[in-house]
Scaffold this motif. Structure first.
Motif, PDB file in Angstrom:
ATOM      1  N   ARG A  90       4.307  25.645 -83.170  1.00 19.18           N
ATOM      2  CA  ARG A  90       3.428  25.918 -82.028  1.00 19.18           C
ATOM      3  C   ARG A  90       3.387  27.424 -81.743  1.00 19.18           C
ATOM      4  NH1 ARG A  90       3.785  26.230 -76.441  1.00 19.18           N
ATOM      5  NH2 ARG A  90       1.946  25.427 -75.355  1.00 19.18           N
ATOM      6  N   ALA A  91       4.555  28.054 -81.775  1.00 23.38           N
ATOM      7  CA  ALA A  91       4.620  29.499 -81.523  1.00 23.38           C
ATOM      8  C   ALA A  91       3.853  30.275 -82.592  1.00 23.38           C
ATOM      9  CB  ALA A  91       6.073  29.954 -81.470  1.00 23.38           C
ATOM     10  N   MET A  92       3.892  29.786 -83.823  1.00 19.73           N
ATOM     11  CA  MET A  92       3.154  30.446 -84.910  1.00 19.73           C
ATOM     12  C   MET A  92       1.648  30.342 -84.691  1.00 19.73           C
ATOM     13  SD  MET A  92       5.339  29.056 -88.144  1.00 19.73           S
ATOM     14  CE  MET A  92       4.137  29.570 -89.385  1.00 19.73           C
ATOM     15  N   VAL A  93       1.192  29.123 -84.363  1.00 25.74           N
ATOM     16  CA  VAL A  93      -0.250  28.915 -84.162  1.00 25.74           C
ATOM     17  C   VAL A  93      -0.758  29.813 -83.030  1.00 25.74           C
ATOM     18  CG1 VAL A  93      -1.982  27.249 -83.362  1.00 25.74           C
ATOM     19  CG2 VAL A  93      -0.306  26.567 -85.092  1.00 25.74           C
ATOM     20  N   LEU A  94      -0.017  29.843 -81.916  1.00 29.33           N
ATOM     21  CA  LEU A  94      -0.452  30.631 -80.764  1.00 29.33           C
ATOM     22  C   LEU A  94      -0.350  32.138 -81.042  1.00 29.33           C
ATOM     23  CD1 LEU A  94       1.072  28.532 -77.842  1.00 29.33           C
ATOM     24  CD2 LEU A  94      -1.334  28.690 -78.530  1.00 29.33           C
ATOM     25  N   GLY A  95       0.740  32.549 -81.683  1.00 29.26           N
ATOM     26  CA  GLY A  95       0.910  33.975 -82.001  1.00 29.26           C
ATOM     27  C   GLY A  95      -0.196  34.469 -82.918  1.00 29.26           C
ATOM     28  N   HIS A  96      -0.563  33.624 -83.877  1.00 27.49           N
ATOM     29  CA  HIS A  96      -1.615  33.982 -84.825  1.00 27.49           C
ATOM     30  C   HIS A  96      -2.963  34.019 -84.132  1.00 27.49           C
ATOM     31  CE1 HIS A  96      -4.341  32.945 -88.328  1.00 27.49           C
ATOM     32  NE2 HIS A  96      -3.709  34.001 -88.771  1.00 27.49           N
ATOM     33  N   LYS A  97      -3.235  32.963 -83.363  1.00 27.33           N
ATOM     34  CA  LYS A  97      -4.565  32.822 -82.763  1.00 27.33           C
ATOM     35  C   LYS A  97      -4.788  33.810 -81.625  1.00 27.33           C
ATOM     36  CE  LYS A  97      -5.922  28.602 -81.709  1.00 27.33           C
ATOM     37  NZ  LYS A  97      -6.416  27.354 -81.096  1.00 27.33           N
ATOM     38  N   GLU A  98      -3.849  33.856 -80.694  1.00 24.04           N
ATOM     39  CA  GLU A  98      -4.088  34.611 -79.459  1.00 24.04           C
ATOM     40  C   GLU A  98      -3.529  36.030 -79.498  1.00 24.04           C
ATOM     41  OE1 GLU A  98      -6.113  33.230 -77.619  1.00 24.04           O
ATOM     42  OE2 GLU A  98      -5.903  31.090 -78.058  1.00 24.04           O
ATOM     43  N   HIS A  99      -2.523  36.275 -80.351  1.00 24.38           N
ATOM     44  CA  HIS A  99      -1.898  37.596 -80.327  1.00 24.38           C
ATOM     45  C   HIS A  99      -2.040  38.328 -81.650  1.00 24.38           C
ATOM     46  CE1 HIS A  99      -0.431  36.501 -76.406  1.00 24.38           C
ATOM     47  NE2 HIS A  99       0.091  35.396 -76.914  1.00 24.38           N
TER      48      HIS A  99
END
Ligand SMILES: [Zn+2]
Length: 233
Positions: free
Chosen positions: A63-72
């Motif tokens: 989950r942290a990977m998906v969000l870090g990639h997408k949003e950050h």
């Protein structure tokens, strides 16, 4: 990707999995990322949804990977996310088309405004990596951006299952020139829709509808991750 990793290091980046200073995904966290692809049927199942497969549950490091990639814009995560997506595609193909020729991965499209705001299109990027990984394993797989969003599509985040379905009805369409390019090659293709996260399945079902409307019914949907099944109220 090396440049991005170096950038993270110099700017005091942290691992999205364990918060350790350094790489965006430290080696121990990366080693822990073993894909466990399985069917990821949402509940309720949107009408017409074909087999959805996901490489991991949507929690923890993934989950942290998906969000870090997408949003950050942690672009060094494109590779590991593409690896997970490739595992989901491979599992889907093994299940529904054991000897597939000419597989085309079609990423769920982002709204142009989201791509501009984020500075990249995360699902398109990880799909490109997944196709390359599968080709390296001898499969005839490539990526084709066949879908576009219609104007007026709202952000899906924050909508419940019914809201998502209503927002998405007719929201996607196949891009005629891209479909024509594919058709010119003449041979039949096996289409797989790719996405980052399967939640309600509404986006996947709408993608299937749009592709089926131009004569390209997908075999199924492959995603990096899936949220826990929702129990109907
Ligand atoms: Zn870590």
């Amino acid at each position: 990707m090396l440049v991005t990793a170096f950038h993270d290091l110099v700017l005091g980046g942290r691992c999205v999995g364990c918060d350790r200073p350094g790489r965006v995904l430290c080696l121990p966290c990366r080693d822990d990322l073993q894909p466990t692809p399985r069917p990821a049927w949402p509940s309720p199942v949107p009408a017409g949804l074909r087999e959805p497969w996901a490489a991991a549950p949507y929690d923890g490091t993934v989950r942290a990977m998906v969000l870090g990639h997408k949003e950050h814009r942690r672009l060094a995560l494109t590779g590991p996310l593409g690896d997970l997506l490739a595992a989901a595609v491979a599992a889907l193909l093994t299940d529904v088309a054991p000897d597939p020729a000419r597989v085309v991965l079609v990423p769920v499209p982002s709204r142009p405004s989201s791509t501009r705001a984020r500075g990249h299109d995360p699902t398109a990027a990880m799909t490109r990596v997944a196709a390359a990984v599968l080709r390296a394993h001898g499969l005839d797989v490539r990526r084709a951006a066949l879908l576009r969003t219609r104007r007026g599509l709202a952000d899906q985040a924050g909508l419940d299952a019914a809201g998502r379905a209503a927002n998405l009805a007719g929201a996607l369409r196949a891009h005629a020139p891209a479909v024509a390019r594919l058709a010119r090659a003449g041979r039949p293709v096996h289409v797989v829709v790719t996405d980052d996260v399967v939640t309600t399945g509404a986006t996947a079902a709408e993608s299937q509808r749009a592709l089926t409307a131009v004569g390209l019914p997908p075999l199924g949907v492959a995603a990096v991750a899936a949220t826990a099944r929702r129990t109907p109220a």
